[in-house]
Each structure stands twice: as structure tokens, then as C-alpha cells.
Motif scaffolding. Structure first.
Motif, PDB file in Angstrom:
ATOM      1  N   GLU A 152     -49.082   4.715  16.146  1.00 47.19           N
ATOM      2  CA  GLU A 152     -48.647   4.546  15.659  1.00 47.19           C
ATOM      3  C   GLU A 152     -49.241   5.999  14.784  1.00 47.19           C
ATOM      4  OE1 GLU A 152     -50.891   1.149  13.328  1.00 47.19           O
ATOM      5  OE2 GLU A 152     -49.722  -0.419  14.645  1.00 47.19           O
ATOM      6  N   VAL A 153     -48.006   6.082  13.928  1.00 51.81           N
ATOM      7  CA  VAL A 153     -48.379   7.602  12.733  1.00 51.81           C
ATOM      8  C   VAL A 153     -47.965   6.890  11.204  1.00 51.81           C
ATOM      9  CG1 VAL A 153     -47.892  10.034  12.477  1.00 51.81           C
ATOM     10  CG2 VAL A 153     -47.537   8.669  15.020  1.00 51.81           C
ATOM     11  N   ASN A 154     -48.279   7.380   9.965  1.00 50.04           N
ATOM     12  CA  ASN A 154     -48.012   7.117   8.808  1.00 50.04           C
ATOM     13  C   ASN A 154     -46.705   5.776   9.213  1.00 50.04           C
ATOM     14  OD1 ASN A 154     -48.520   9.462   8.688  1.00 50.04           O
ATOM     15  ND2 ASN A 154     -46.830  10.592   8.964  1.00 50.04           N
ATOM     16  N   GLY A 155     -47.301   5.002   9.668  1.00 44.65           N
ATOM     17  CA  GLY A 155     -46.572   3.539   9.493  1.00 44.65           C
ATOM     18  C   GLY A 155     -45.597   3.733  10.690  1.00 44.65           C
ATOM     19  N   ALA A 156     -45.065   4.758  11.420  1.00 49.16           N
ATOM     20  CA  ALA A 156     -44.659   4.540  12.269  1.00 49.16           C
ATOM     21  C   ALA A 156     -44.741   4.134  13.795  1.00 49.16           C
ATOM     22  CB  ALA A 156     -43.274   5.851  11.967  1.00 49.16           C
ATOM     23  N   ARG A 157     -43.964   3.163  14.466  1.00 49.92           N
ATOM     24  CA  ARG A 157     -44.800   2.662  16.083  1.00 49.92           C
ATOM     25  C   ARG A 157     -43.769   3.296  16.851  1.00 49.92           C
ATOM     26  NH1 ARG A 157     -45.031  -2.716  16.232  1.00 49.92           N
ATOM     27  NH2 ARG A 157     -46.634  -2.853  17.995  1.00 49.92           N
ATOM     28  N   HIS A 158     -44.514   4.143  17.654  1.00 46.99           N
ATOM     29  CA  HIS A 158     -44.012   5.026  18.667  1.00 46.99           C
ATOM     30  C   HIS A 158     -44.607   5.012  20.594  1.00 46.99           C
ATOM     31  CE1 HIS A 158     -41.492   8.599  20.432  1.00 46.99           C
ATOM     32  NE2 HIS A 158     -42.353   8.372  21.263  1.00 46.99           N
ATOM     33  N   PRO A 159     -43.184   3.841  21.310  1.00 53.34           N
ATOM     34  CA  PRO A 159     -44.133   3.118  22.455  1.00 53.34           C
ATOM     35  C   PRO A 159     -44.377   4.518  23.467  1.00 53.34           C
ATOM     36  CG  PRO A 159     -41.354   3.013  22.114  1.00 53.34           C
ATOM     37  CD  PRO A 159     -42.015   3.373  20.491  1.00 53.34           C
ATOM     38  N   VAL A 160     -45.108   3.982  23.816  1.00 53.53           N
ATOM     39  CA  VAL A 160     -44.997   5.025  25.194  1.00 53.53           C
ATOM     40  C   VAL A 160     -45.356   4.683  26.268  1.00 53.53           C
ATOM     41  CG1 VAL A 160     -46.746   7.147  26.605  1.00 53.53           C
ATOM     42  CG2 VAL A 160     -46.891   6.108  23.669  1.00 53.53           C
ATOM     43  N   GLY A 161     -44.347   5.469  27.876  1.00 57.19           N
ATOM     44  CA  GLY A 161     -44.295   4.722  28.561  1.00 57.19           C
ATOM     45  C   GLY A 161     -44.713   5.371  29.921  1.00 57.19           C
ATOM     46  N   ASP A 162     -44.482   5.134  30.630  1.00 57.29           N
ATOM     47  CA  ASP A 162     -45.013   5.278  32.176  1.00 57.29           C
ATOM     48  C   ASP A 162     -45.471   6.986  32.358  1.00 57.29           C
ATOM     49  OD1 ASP A 162     -45.523   2.524  32.894  1.00 57.29           O
ATOM     50  OD2 ASP A 162     -43.834   2.727  34.269  1.00 57.29           O
ATOM     51  N   GLN A 163     -44.889   7.478  32.156  1.00 53.31           N
ATOM     52  CA  GLN A 163     -44.512   9.232  31.776  1.00 53.31           C
ATOM     53  C   GLN A 163     -45.422   9.986  30.399  1.00 53.31           C
ATOM     54  OE1 GLN A 163     -42.121   7.274  30.440  1.00 53.31           O
ATOM     55  NE2 GLN A 163     -41.437   8.662  28.682  1.00 53.31           N
ATOM     56  N   GLY A 164     -46.235   9.210  30.319  1.00 56.80           N
ATOM     57  CA  GLY A 164     -46.997   9.597  28.567  1.00 56.80           C
ATOM     58  C   GLY A 164     -45.986  10.398  27.866  1.00 56.80           C
ATOM     59  N   VAL A 165     -46.867  10.596  26.399  1.00 55.00           N
ATOM     60  CA  VAL A 165     -46.079  11.362  25.944  1.00 55.00           C
ATOM     61  C   VAL A 165     -46.921  12.547  25.745  1.00 55.00           C
ATOM     62  CG1 VAL A 165     -47.656  10.144  23.977  1.00 55.00           C
ATOM     63  CG2 VAL A 165     -45.289  10.902  23.532  1.00 55.00           C
TER      64      VAL A 165
END
Length: 251
Positions: A152-165
Motif C-alpha cells: 500500500e502506497v498513498n492509498g493505492a494497493r499494488h499486488p506482488v507476484g511470485d517474482q517479487g517487485v
């Protein structure tokens, strides 16, 4: 040359109606808010380096119930002109911004008529690898529920997959955050699944380091609900149970 405040007053006069002018005949005046925003910018800048100073870009103007009601019909117009004033002031002072300028008006009970408060904060814009704002991308509810790790960044949600980020400011980062305090490739979030989901953060030799739950780390496990600070931006890592069979059509 006209000052920033004078140009603000001139622009406001050119767009307001008679009703708008009457609304400001007493109590809080737009020019008072404008001057307070300038002071808040100057008082809240953070020194990034000898030649770079980061100014707040998100502002809240707290008003009494009476003033808020009086301003409500004109909030959009006033917010646009005040944001323009802040932008001009920032450019004149050669400050740095981490994102678009946003101004919100809030009603509060502990202020009398004619009194107001201004608070500023730094909020970095977040973009996807394609360059669109994360809040504008197709991060569907299904995509989020299929992932057991979400940032979660500034209210936005970002999914993280198996490969990471990889998180950074550069165009080749997976999760780009437009924060001057963040390196082009700042940190990597990795995900390993054995009996459960294990998340780890790795500092990619960033300039300002990685702060995990208040402690500087170079490589450390990340429990659910952990807070990461990269530059001037705070992130929260959520680890939940995922439904990997879920599709967009199921939502």
C-alpha cells in the motif's frame, strides 16, 4: 512585477461571480489562505541535498462549520487557483515537489468563524511500469485478491507476484514512486512460499537506505503489517490468504 499573492487575487477576481464575492465579505478570506499556504510550504521544506529542497504537495485547509458552508459552492475554483499559487511559489523558490499539488477543504468543530488551519504533507505519485498512475491502472479487486502480498502506497494497493517487485524512482522499476529521496532502484521485495508466505526486503544499495518498522536494514524479513520508509514515502506490506483461482469475472 506582481507578487504571487497579487496574481492570485487578480485571477480570482476574473473568475468569481457576485455571489462568490459576497461569500468572502466577512470571515475567512482567500488571500489569507493563500498566504498561509505559502508559509506552510516554506516552513515544511526538507533538505535533500545542498541544491534540492523538498516541499509539501498535499494540503488540508481546516475551516469552521460556518466558513466551510460559505466556501462549499466555490471549493473547486478556489482549490485550482490556490494550487496554481503554490506551484508558482515553489518554482520561484526552486523547491522540488514529489507529486501533483492537491488542496482539500475540511470542516472541523473546534474552530470559530474566521479561523482556519493549514497543514501540508509530502505525498509521492506512484506509477506502474507502463507509466500510468497506479490508481488509474487495471488493478482489479480480483487481481488484488489473487495475491497474498500487497503493498500500500498513498492509498493505492499494488499486488506482488511470485517474482517479487523492485521499487524505485527509475523507469525500469516495477513499482515507480516519484519521490526525490528514492533511488532509481531502491529496494526489492521478494516472496517465498513454503509452509507459508515469507516476504523479505533487500536494500539495493540505495542512497537513503531502507527503514523497516523504524529500524534501518539492508536485508530483513517483513512481517504482515510492516511499515517501510523509502526516502520520504511510507509503504505498508500486507500478507493475507489469496484465492488464486479467482478471476475478474468472479468479482
Amino acid at each position: 512585477m506582481a507578487s504571487v499573492i497579487q496574481r492570485f487575487e487578480q485571477r480570482l477576481e476574473s473568475v468569481v461571480t457576485g455571489a462568490f464575492a459576497r461569500a468572502f465579505r466577512s470571515a475567512v478570506q482567500p488571500v489569507e489562505i493563500a498566504a498561509a499556504l505559502q508559509r506552510e510550504v516554506d516552513n515544511s521544506v526538507q533538505v535533500l541535498s545542498r541544491d534540492r529542497m523538498l516541499a509539501p504537495n498535499v494540503f488540508t485547509v481546516e475551516l469552521s462549520s460556518q466558513d466551510y458552508e460559505r466556501l462549499a459552492p466555490f471549493q473547486d475554483t478556489l482549490a485550482v487557483e490556490l494550487a496554481r499559487l503554490v506551484q508558482e511559489h515553489v518554482e520561484a523558490q526552486r523547491y522540488t515537489l514529489s507529486g501533483d499539488i492537491r488542496i482539500a477543504f475540511v470542516e472541523t468543530d473546534d474552530l470559530g468563524t474566521g479561523r482556519f488551519r493549514v497543514a501540508g504533507a509530502t505525498s509521492a505519485s506512484v506509477v506502474s511500469p507502463e507509466g500510468a498512475s497506479v490508481t488509474e491502472t487495471a488493478t482489479t479487486p480480483a487481481a488484488l485478491r489473487r495475491s497474498d502480498v500487497v503493498i500500500e502506497v498513498n492509498g493505492a494497493r499494488h499486488p506482488v507476484g511470485d517474482q517479487g517487485v523492485i521499487i524505485g524512482r527509475g523507469s525500469d522499476a516495477d513499482l515507480r514512486i516519484n519521490d526525490p529521496g528514492i533511488s532509481r532502484k531502491h529496494a526489492r521485495i521478494t516472496v517465498a512460499r513454503h509452509e507459508g508466505t515469507e516476504v523479505e526486503v533487500v536494500d539495493l544499495e540505495s542512497t537513503n537506505g531502507v527503514i523497516l518498522n523504524g529500524r534501518r536494514v539492508t536485508n530483513a524479513p517483513v512481517p504482515d503489517g510492516s511499515q517501510l520508509q523509502l526516502g520520504n514515502t511510507h509503504l505498508v506490506v500486507r500478507i493475507t490468504e489469496a484465492d488464486r483461482n479467482l478471476t475478474d469475472a468472479d468479482v
